[in-house]
Design a protein around this motif. Sequence first.
Motif, PDB file in Angstrom:
ATOM      1  N   ARG A  26      -5.028  -9.834   9.224  1.00 17.31           N
ATOM      2  CA  ARG A  26      -4.403 -10.364   8.002  1.00 17.31           C
ATOM      3  C   ARG A  26      -4.424 -11.895   8.003  1.00 17.31           C
ATOM      4  NH1 ARG A  26       0.154 -12.516   6.503  1.00 17.31           N
ATOM      5  NH2 ARG A  26       1.022 -12.128   4.457  1.00 17.31           N
ATOM      6  N   ARG A  27      -3.986 -12.494   9.096  1.00 20.12           N
ATOM      7  CA  ARG A  27      -3.930 -13.951   9.193  1.00 20.12           C
ATOM      8  C   ARG A  27      -5.332 -14.551   9.084  1.00 20.12           C
ATOM      9  NH1 ARG A  27      -2.755 -15.510  14.474  1.00 20.12           N
ATOM     10  NH2 ARG A  27      -1.080 -13.984  14.369  1.00 20.12           N
ATOM     11  N   SER A  28      -6.311 -13.929   9.708  1.00 22.77           N
ATOM     12  CA  SER A  28      -7.688 -14.430   9.656  1.00 22.77           C
ATOM     13  C   SER A  28      -8.254 -14.416   8.238  1.00 22.77           C
ATOM     14  CB  SER A  28      -8.589 -13.593  10.556  1.00 22.77           C
ATOM     15  OG  SER A  28      -8.196 -13.706  11.890  1.00 22.77           O
ATOM     16  N   ILE A  29      -7.974 -13.350   7.498  1.00 25.21           N
ATOM     17  CA  ILE A  29      -8.455 -13.248   6.115  1.00 25.21           C
ATOM     18  C   ILE A  29      -7.840 -14.342   5.248  1.00 25.21           C
ATOM     19  CG2 ILE A  29      -8.358 -11.828   4.025  1.00 25.21           C
ATOM     20  CD1 ILE A  29      -8.707  -9.387   5.894  1.00 25.21           C
ATOM     21  N   ALA A  45      -5.445 -16.024  -6.683  1.00 24.00           N
ATOM     22  CA  ALA A  45      -6.155 -14.784  -6.370  1.00 24.00           C
ATOM     23  C   ALA A  45      -5.205 -13.602  -6.214  1.00 24.00           C
ATOM     24  CB  ALA A  45      -6.977 -14.949  -5.101  1.00 24.00           C
ATOM     25  N   LYS A  46      -3.931 -13.878  -6.007  1.00 24.26           N
ATOM     26  CA  LYS A  46      -2.925 -12.815  -5.817  1.00 24.26           C
ATOM     27  C   LYS A  46      -3.378 -11.840  -4.717  1.00 24.26           C
ATOM     28  CE  LYS A  46      -0.615 -13.488  -9.970  1.00 24.26           C
ATOM     29  NZ  LYS A  46      -0.503 -14.910  -9.932  1.00 24.26           N
ATOM     30  N   LEU A  47      -3.880 -12.406  -3.640  1.00 25.32           N
ATOM     31  CA  LEU A  47      -4.415 -11.626  -2.531  1.00 25.32           C
ATOM     32  C   LEU A  47      -3.285 -10.933  -1.767  1.00 25.32           C
ATOM     33  CD1 LEU A  47      -7.056 -10.967  -1.064  1.00 25.32           C
ATOM     34  CD2 LEU A  47      -6.691 -13.002   0.328  1.00 25.32           C
ATOM     35  N   VAL A  48      -3.429  -9.621  -1.596  1.00 23.62           N
ATOM     36  CA  VAL A  48      -2.438  -8.819  -0.883  1.00 23.62           C
ATOM     37  C   VAL A  48      -3.156  -7.955   0.140  1.00 23.62           C
ATOM     38  CG1 VAL A  48      -0.644  -7.052  -1.095  1.00 23.62           C
ATOM     39  CG2 VAL A  48      -0.921  -8.755  -2.892  1.00 23.62           C
ATOM     40  N   PHE A  49      -2.676  -8.002   1.359  1.00 25.90           N
ATOM     41  CA  PHE A  49      -3.209  -7.170   2.439  1.00 25.90           C
ATOM     42  C   PHE A  49      -2.404  -5.877   2.424  1.00 25.90           C
ATOM     43  CE2 PHE A  49      -3.643  -5.762   6.800  1.00 25.90           C
ATOM     44  CZ  PHE A  49      -4.938  -6.107   7.128  1.00 25.90           C
ATOM     45  N   LEU A  50      -3.028  -4.776   2.008  1.00 25.59           N
ATOM     46  CA  LEU A  50      -2.289  -3.527   1.829  1.00 25.59           C
ATOM     47  C   LEU A  50      -2.223  -2.666   3.085  1.00 25.59           C
ATOM     48  CD1 LEU A  50      -3.503  -2.500  -1.726  1.00 25.59           C
ATOM     49  CD2 LEU A  50      -1.334  -3.536  -1.081  1.00 25.59           C
ATOM     50  N   GLU A  51      -3.366  -2.337   3.650  1.00 24.34           N
ATOM     51  CA  GLU A  51      -3.375  -1.429   4.791  1.00 24.34           C
ATOM     52  C   GLU A  51      -4.491  -1.783   5.749  1.00 24.34           C
ATOM     53  OE1 GLU A  51      -3.151   2.730   4.194  1.00 24.34           O
ATOM     54  OE2 GLU A  51      -1.997   2.543   2.356  1.00 24.34           O
ATOM     55  N   TYR A  52      -4.317  -1.320   6.997  1.00 21.85           N
ATOM     56  CA  TYR A  52      -5.367  -1.472   7.998  1.00 21.85           C
ATOM     57  C   TYR A  52      -5.261  -0.317   8.984  1.00 21.85           C
ATOM     58  CZ  TYR A  52      -8.291  -3.340  11.672  1.00 21.85           C
ATOM     59  OH  TYR A  52      -9.277  -3.501  12.607  1.00 21.85           O
ATOM     60  N   ASP A  53      -6.368   0.387   9.177  1.00 20.42           N
ATOM     61  CA  ASP A  53      -6.442   1.483  10.141  1.00 20.42           C
ATOM     62  C   ASP A  53      -7.128   0.953  11.395  1.00 20.42           C
ATOM     63  OD1 ASP A  53      -6.814   3.756  11.641  1.00 20.42           O
ATOM     64  OD2 ASP A  53      -7.699   4.927  10.022  1.00 20.42           O
ATOM     65  N   LYS A  54      -6.345   0.797  12.446  1.00 18.55           N
ATOM     66  CA  LYS A  54      -6.824   0.191  13.688  1.00 18.55           C
ATOM     67  C   LYS A  54      -7.925   1.022  14.359  1.00 18.55           C
ATOM     68  CE  LYS A  54      -4.788  -1.585  17.933  1.00 18.55           C
ATOM     69  NZ  LYS A  54      -3.553  -1.719  18.682  1.00 18.55           N
ATOM     70  N   GLU A  55      -7.834   2.333  14.256  1.00 18.84           N
ATOM     71  CA  GLU A  55      -8.811   3.196  14.926  1.00 18.84           C
ATOM     72  C   GLU A  55     -10.170   3.196  14.216  1.00 18.84           C
ATOM     73  OE1 GLU A  55      -6.252   6.466  14.805  1.00 18.84           O
ATOM     74  OE2 GLU A  55      -4.996   5.479  16.291  1.00 18.84           O
ATOM     75  N   ILE A  60      -7.646  -2.367   3.429  1.00 17.74           N
ATOM     76  CA  ILE A  60      -7.674  -2.476   1.969  1.00 17.74           C
ATOM     77  C   ILE A  60      -6.989  -3.772   1.554  1.00 17.74           C
ATOM     78  CG2 ILE A  60      -6.961  -1.440  -0.217  1.00 17.74           C
ATOM     79  CD1 ILE A  60      -6.901   1.263   1.234  1.00 17.74           C
ATOM     80  N   LEU A  61      -7.652  -4.507   0.664  1.00 19.49           N
ATOM     81  CA  LEU A  61      -7.101  -5.719   0.056  1.00 19.49           C
ATOM     82  C   LEU A  61      -6.965  -5.511  -1.440  1.00 19.49           C
ATOM     83  CD1 LEU A  61      -9.359  -8.454   1.679  1.00 19.49           C
ATOM     84  CD2 LEU A  61      -6.986  -7.964   2.265  1.00 19.49           C
ATOM     85  N   ARG A  62      -5.972  -6.151  -2.036  1.00 14.63           N
ATOM     86  CA  ARG A  62      -5.825  -6.154  -3.492  1.00 14.63           C
ATOM     87  C   ARG A  62      -5.884  -7.603  -3.957  1.00 14.63           C
ATOM     88  NH1 ARG A  62      -0.352  -4.097  -5.253  1.00 14.63           N
ATOM     89  NH2 ARG A  62       0.240  -6.265  -5.034  1.00 14.63           N
ATOM     90  N   CYS A  63      -6.530  -7.820  -5.104  1.00 14.30           N
ATOM     91  CA  CYS A  63      -6.620  -9.170  -5.648  1.00 14.30           C
ATOM     92  C   CYS A  63      -6.713  -9.111  -7.167  1.00 14.30           C
ATOM     93  CB  CYS A  63      -7.820  -9.913  -5.076  1.00 14.30           C
ATOM     94  SG  CYS A  63      -9.410  -9.238  -5.580  1.00 14.30           S
TER      95      CYS A  63
END
Length: 73
Positions: A26-29, A45-55, A60-63
Amino acid sequence: MVKLYRKRYLLFKVLSEKSLEKNIIRRSIFESFQKLFGVLDLSCAKLVFLEYDKEKNLGILRCSHTYLDHVRA
């Protein structure tokens, strides 16, 4: 009058040999976007970090629809 924005969703895959934490991704993006386009565009951009599957290394990003190409960059 509040202007509504149309949302766009982006699926992304992290290409890394080791598993990375959600907060690091998230921080890198957000830092990369800010370096490329600045703080003002990051806000617009209204950038939102929604989900991340580590495996699966998928997230998913929303903008805003007007900044979709910026987020893809």
